[in-house]
Design an enzyme around this catalytic site. Sequence first.
Site, PDB file in Angstrom:
ATOM      1  CD  GLU A   1      -8.213  -0.711  -2.849  1.00 51.99           C
ATOM      2  OE1 GLU A   1      -9.176  -0.428  -2.133  1.00 51.99           O
ATOM      3  OE2 GLU A   1      -8.047  -1.826  -3.375  1.00 51.99           O
TER       4      GLU A   1
ATOM      5  CB  CYS B   1      -2.213  -5.482  -2.966  1.00 50.69           C
ATOM      6  SG  CYS B   1      -3.272  -4.477  -4.006  1.00 50.69           S
TER       7      CYS B   1
ATOM      8  CG  PHE C   1       5.158   0.540  -6.817  1.00 45.32           C
ATOM      9  CD1 PHE C   1       5.439  -0.712  -6.275  1.00 45.32           C
ATOM     10  CD2 PHE C   1       5.871   0.947  -7.927  1.00 45.32           C
ATOM     11  CE1 PHE C   1       6.422  -1.534  -6.839  1.00 45.32           C
ATOM     12  CE2 PHE C   1       6.859   0.140  -8.492  1.00 45.32           C
ATOM     13  CZ  PHE C   1       7.133  -1.109  -7.944  1.00 45.32           C
TER      14      PHE C   1
ATOM     15  N   GLY D   1      -4.849  -6.388   5.320  1.00 40.02           N
ATOM     16  CA  GLY D   1      -5.789  -6.992   4.374  1.00 40.02           C
ATOM     17  C   GLY D   1      -5.655  -6.321   3.022  1.00 40.02           C
TER      18      GLY D   1
HETATM   19  C1  UGA Z   1      -0.556  -1.923  -1.254  1.00 46.00           C
HETATM   20  C2  UGA Z   1       0.799  -1.205  -1.378  1.00 46.00           C
HETATM   21  O1  UGA Z   1       0.972  -0.303  -0.281  1.00 46.00           O
HETATM   22  C3  UGA Z   1       0.897  -0.432  -2.697  1.00 46.00           C
HETATM   23  O2  UGA Z   1       2.187   0.138  -2.839  1.00 46.00           O
HETATM   24  C4  UGA Z   1       0.653  -1.402  -3.865  1.00 46.00           C
HETATM   25  O3  UGA Z   1       0.672  -0.750  -5.118  1.00 46.00           O
HETATM   26  C5  UGA Z   1      -0.713  -2.058  -3.686  1.00 46.00           C
HETATM   27  O4  UGA Z   1      -0.740  -2.752  -2.416  1.00 46.00           O
HETATM   28  C6  UGA Z   1      -0.905  -3.030  -4.820  1.00 46.00           C
HETATM   29  O5  UGA Z   1      -0.173  -4.011  -4.900  1.00 46.00           O
HETATM   30  O6  UGA Z   1      -1.726  -2.757  -5.717  1.00 46.00           O
HETATM   31  P1  UGA Z   1      -3.043  -1.168  -0.559  1.00 46.00           P
HETATM   32  O7  UGA Z   1      -3.370  -2.622  -0.549  1.00 46.00           O
HETATM   33  O8  UGA Z   1      -3.952  -0.232  -1.257  1.00 46.00           O
HETATM   34  O9  UGA Z   1      -1.574  -0.914  -1.198  1.00 46.00           O
HETATM   35  O10 UGA Z   1      -3.008  -0.692   0.953  1.00 46.00           O
HETATM   36  P2  UGA Z   1      -1.911  -0.353   2.067  1.00 46.00           P
HETATM   37  O11 UGA Z   1      -2.036   1.070   2.427  1.00 46.00           O
HETATM   38  O12 UGA Z   1      -0.583  -0.822   1.680  1.00 46.00           O
HETATM   39  O13 UGA Z   1      -2.471  -1.212   3.289  1.00 46.00           O
HETATM   40  C7  UGA Z   1      -2.560  -2.633   3.225  1.00 46.00           C
HETATM   41  C8  UGA Z   1      -2.959  -3.182   4.569  1.00 46.00           C
HETATM   42  O14 UGA Z   1      -1.911  -3.028   5.509  1.00 46.00           O
HETATM   43  C9  UGA Z   1      -4.191  -2.522   5.210  1.00 46.00           C
HETATM   44  O15 UGA Z   1      -5.023  -3.481   5.769  1.00 46.00           O
HETATM   45  C10 UGA Z   1      -3.595  -1.622   6.281  1.00 46.00           C
HETATM   46  O16 UGA Z   1      -4.477  -1.407   7.355  1.00 46.00           O
HETATM   47  C11 UGA Z   1      -2.402  -2.469   6.716  1.00 46.00           C
HETATM   48  N1  UGA Z   1      -1.324  -1.672   7.336  1.00 46.00           N
HETATM   49  C12 UGA Z   1      -0.658  -0.732   6.644  1.00 46.00           C
HETATM   50  C13 UGA Z   1      -0.972  -1.949   8.655  1.00 46.00           C
HETATM   51  O17 UGA Z   1      -1.561  -2.848   9.316  1.00 46.00           O
HETATM   52  N2  UGA Z   1       0.063  -1.252   9.222  1.00 46.00           N
HETATM   53  C14 UGA Z   1       0.753  -0.297   8.546  1.00 46.00           C
HETATM   54  O18 UGA Z   1       1.699   0.311   9.137  1.00 46.00           O
HETATM   55  C15 UGA Z   1       0.381  -0.014   7.232  1.00 46.00           C
END
Ligand code: UGA
Length: 452
Positions: free
Chosen positions: A160, A268, A157, A265
């Site tokens: 990045e 994941c 979990f 984006g």
């Molecule tokens: C995500 C999950 O949060 C991790 O728990 C998981 O382990 C990981 O995928 C995986 O499967 O390996 P990650 O892709 O690194 O992590 O990034 P996030 O911080 O979750 O953000 C993903 C996207 O959602 C980004 O584009 C971010 O800008 C967007 N986001 C996030 C939003 O648009 N709004 C939010 O409130 C939070």
Amino acid sequence: MDVTIIGCGYVGLVTATCLASIGHTVRGVEKDAKKLKTLQDGHCPIFEPGLQELMQENYASGQLQFTDNVKSAVKDAEVVFLCVGTPSKEDGTVDMSYLEQAGKEVCDALCNGDGKNDYLVTIIVKSTVPAGTNRKLYNFLKQQSSAYVQVVSNPEFLREGSAVKDCLEPDRIVIGGESPESFRMMRRLYDPLIKREESFMTMNWESAELTKYAANSMLAARISFMNEMTILCEHYGADIEDIRKGIGSDSRIGPAFLRAGCGYGGSCFPKDVAAMEHISKSAGYESLFVHAIQTINKNQKRRFVEKIEQKLGRPLAGATIGVWGLAFKADTDDIRESAALDVIRYLLDKGAHVKAHDFKAMEHMKLVFKDEVEWVNDPVSCAAGTDAVALLTDWPQYTTLPFRKISATMNAPIIFDGRNCLHRDVMRESGFQYYPIGRPPVENSLRLKQRV
Ligand code: UGA
């Protein structure tokens, strides 16, 4: 414990480094000669805050080693992590070949002359895999080899940008398996990281596998829900930030992952939500929910560009648009499925000239758009001479730029904030027309004109 990690990509390297830092002896196996050389030279091949320092410290102390030799790496291992890729195939199913190959190689390497190993080895699957995969892998290994192994699913979990912290301070550790012995082994491995006993969760293989997809789909759903709400906010003059606070303070809902923007984006969410749709189909069920999550996310990027065109009050053909932010989120150089990929493509297709900047991800994006885009090394020059700037990544550095100076150098001082991260008062004071997502705009210059 003696730990071997097969595959030193993003997940493998973070896991290897963190496990070494809590006292295990860790050997990372990497087959890619270039990457292995980088690791053995003590350099970190990926950008992830805090990783390089921790990796170097543990490498220097010998707690962490790197090799390409599976046989020597697994010789004394009590647990072996498989952190190899599980890419999606054209038809949406998961390509198991790397996992099977790595598992078989480990089993073969474990066997002594008599075709057996002396003690039970736990093979841990970290890769995100559909329900049924760990069971299939276990059956495959039993048929292929006489090595004495047990298989455990241990989804990751990590986010990045905060992967080291997420690994060392996990909310929960999910373990899928079939034998009490495998759960005991995993409990021992993670002992220093377990602050509350309830955070160590054991379940069967399929539940652990589906937990991973359910977590990412739920988080993506929250974002898509808020993104859909922005349409209503803009129509009725409501503020999505107030709504976020209003619902996030309900302890049943909670505040995380409710930030609206121009679309999620990364490597994941898009992949796992798409896989969830396929997993549902394989179970004979057409999932309406995960389909909607994806559709809203796709539309959000298109709507963002349409809004730029509508607010500019002219066709985008011939307009110059500055883009701040190319990475899929701040603190990473990763552009996989980044909103910027779609937004820039839409802008170019509509005939705009695009100037682009990012603090870390420029080199990756250059490989995609090459000379279709003008690449600029600093955000101030990127905005100069543009008809509007679109902010697409929430790098904190963008919030403290010299906005007065910037507005003076633009053809028209207009900012479209795709991450709702700029301060509206600063925008107003700097003379910008400011368009966040799902929030009331600041239309300073228009008001000034009306007053005149
Ligand atoms: C995500 C999950 O949060 C991790 O728990 C998981 O382990 C990981 O995928 C995986 O499967 O390996 P990650 O892709 O690194 O992590 O990034 P996030 O911080 O979750 O953000 C993903 C996207 O959602 C980004 O584009 C971010 O800008 C967007 N986001 C996030 C939003 O648009 N709004 C939010 O409130 C939070």
